[in-house]
Write a protein that holds these residues in place. Structure first.
Motif, short mmCIF file in Angstrom:
data_model
loop_
_atom_site.label_atom_id
_atom_site.label_comp_id
_atom_site.label_asym_id
_atom_site.label_seq_id
_atom_site.Cartn_x
_atom_site.Cartn_y
_atom_site.Cartn_z
N PRO A 40 -12.57 6.39 -8.27
CA PRO A 40 -13.48 5.62 -7.67
C PRO A 40 -14.92 6.18 -8.04
CG PRO A 40 -11.83 5.62 -6.13
CD PRO A 40 -11.50 6.69 -7.18
N VAL A 41 -15.94 5.22 -8.61
CA VAL A 41 -17.26 5.77 -8.32
C VAL A 41 -18.16 4.62 -7.78
CG1 VAL A 41 -19.14 6.18 -9.94
CG2 VAL A 41 -16.97 6.65 -10.91
N TYR A 42 -19.00 5.20 -7.01
CA TYR A 42 -19.83 4.55 -5.98
C TYR A 42 -21.27 4.22 -6.33
CZ TYR A 42 -15.55 5.10 -3.51
OH TYR A 42 -14.39 5.24 -2.98
N LEU A 43 -21.90 3.02 -6.45
CA LEU A 43 -23.27 3.21 -6.63
C LEU A 43 -23.75 3.12 -5.10
CD1 LEU A 43 -24.07 0.75 -9.53
CD2 LEU A 43 -24.34 3.21 -9.56
N VAL A 44 -24.72 4.10 -4.68
CA VAL A 44 -25.47 4.04 -3.35
C VAL A 44 -26.60 3.95 -3.28
CG1 VAL A 44 -25.10 5.28 -1.39
CG2 VAL A 44 -23.27 5.61 -2.71
N GLU A 45 -27.09 3.08 -2.54
CA GLU A 45 -28.70 2.79 -2.45
C GLU A 45 -29.32 3.79 -1.22
OE1 GLU A 45 -31.97 -0.59 -1.16
OE2 GLU A 45 -30.31 -1.14 -2.89
N PHE A 46 -30.02 4.59 -1.41
CA PHE A 46 -30.37 5.72 -0.64
C PHE A 46 -31.67 5.18 -0.04
CE2 PHE A 46 -26.91 8.40 -2.51
CZ PHE A 46 -26.24 8.83 -1.57
N ASP A 47 -31.63 4.97 1.28
CA ASP A 47 -33.03 4.83 1.88
C ASP A 47 -33.71 3.64 1.38
OD1 ASP A 47 -32.81 6.58 3.81
OD2 ASP A 47 -33.99 8.17 2.72
N GLY A 48 -33.08 2.52 0.83
CA GLY A 48 -33.40 1.44 0.39
C GLY A 48 -34.56 1.61 -0.91
N GLN A 49 -34.28 2.71 -1.60
CA GLN A 49 -35.18 3.06 -2.82
C GLN A 49 -34.49 3.62 -4.01
OE1 GLN A 49 -38.09 6.03 -1.91
NE2 GLN A 49 -36.97 6.13 0.21
N MET A 50 -33.68 4.35 -3.98
CA MET A 50 -33.00 5.17 -5.02
C MET A 50 -31.43 5.00 -5.09
SD MET A 50 -33.12 7.36 -7.48
CE MET A 50 -34.48 8.17 -7.23
N VAL A 51 -31.08 4.18 -6.18
CA VAL A 51 -29.50 4.14 -6.51
C VAL A 51 -28.99 5.24 -7.12
CG1 VAL A 51 -28.05 2.51 -7.20
CG2 VAL A 51 -29.88 1.47 -6.38
N VAL A 52 -27.93 5.70 -6.77
CA VAL A 52 -27.27 6.94 -7.18
C VAL A 52 -25.80 6.72 -7.46
CG1 VAL A 52 -27.14 9.51 -6.91
CG2 VAL A 52 -29.10 8.27 -6.05
N GLY A 53 -25.21 7.17 -8.67
CA GLY A 53 -23.84 7.10 -8.66
C GLY A 53 -23.26 8.35 -7.91
N CYS A 54 -22.25 8.07 -7.27
CA CYS A 54 -21.71 9.25 -6.44
C CYS A 54 -19.95 9.00 -6.46
CB CYS A 54 -21.86 9.08 -4.95
SG CYS A 54 -23.76 8.89 -4.60
N PHE A 55 -19.47 10.35 -6.42
CA PHE A 55 -18.00 10.54 -6.03
C PHE A 55 -17.73 10.56 -4.89
CE2 PHE A 55 -18.73 12.07 -10.39
CZ PHE A 55 -17.86 11.37 -11.19
N GLU A 56 -16.47 10.04 -4.28
CA GLU A 56 -16.19 10.30 -2.89
C GLU A 56 -16.53 11.69 -2.21
OE1 GLU A 56 -11.87 9.02 -2.75
OE2 GLU A 56 -12.34 7.12 -2.97
N GLU A 57 -16.27 12.76 -2.90
CA GLU A 57 -16.53 14.16 -2.17
C GLU A 57 -17.99 14.26 -1.87
OE1 GLU A 57 -16.12 14.82 -6.97
OE2 GLU A 57 -14.99 13.66 -5.30
N GLU A 58 -18.90 13.41 -2.42
CA GLU A 58 -20.29 13.49 -2.21
C GLU A 58 -20.57 12.58 -1.18
OE1 GLU A 58 -22.00 14.36 -6.70
OE2 GLU A 58 -21.32 12.57 -6.29
N LEU A 59 -19.84 11.96 -0.52
CA LEU A 59 -20.27 10.91 0.52
C LEU A 59 -19.39 11.26 1.73
CD1 LEU A 59 -20.20 7.80 -1.67
CD2 LEU A 59 -22.27 9.19 -0.89
N ALA A 60 -19.92 10.69 2.88
CA ALA A 60 -19.20 10.48 4.19
C ALA A 60 -19.70 9.27 4.75
CB ALA A 60 -19.41 11.78 5.11
N ARG A 61 -18.79 8.59 5.53
CA ARG A 61 -19.27 7.35 6.70
C ARG A 61 -20.46 7.80 7.54
NH1 ARG A 61 -13.86 6.48 5.47
NH2 ARG A 61 -13.50 4.33 4.82
N ALA A 62 -21.37 6.98 7.49
CA ALA A 62 -22.30 7.09 8.25
C ALA A 62 -22.13 6.86 9.77
CB ALA A 62 -23.78 6.21 7.84
#
Length: 78
Positions: free
Chosen positions: A56-78
């Motif tokens: 899986p690949v995730y598009l994540v919008e960080f702080d409402g300004q930057m969208v970054v493609g991420c892998f699971e190992e780069e993310l954790a639940r907030a």
């Protein structure tokens, strides 16, 4: 091949677990520029799939300004 089920879902709140830097996929930013620092909160805005690695690949919008493609190992639940 069965698609691997994503760990995160669209709309889910996450945070970066490591510094995310430009790997060349953001042409308006210098190579290796910091896109989102470790601990930055974001929201999953799309979930895709990398076919060759069945990941899986995730598009994540960080702080409402930057969208970054991420892998699971780069993310954790907030």
């Amino acid at each position: 091949m069965d698609l691997r089920e994503p760990l995160f879902r669209w709309g889910e709140k996450v945070r970066a677990v490591a510094d995310l830097v430009n790997d060349g996929s953001h042409p308006g930013w210098p190579p290796e520029a910091l896109l989102a620092a470790a601990g930055t909160h974001g929201e999953i805005v799309n979930v895709g799939h990398h076919g060759d690695s069945n990941t899986p690949v995730y598009l994540v919008e960080f702080d409402g300004q930057m969208v970054v493609g991420c892998f699971e190992e780069e993310l954790a639940r907030a």
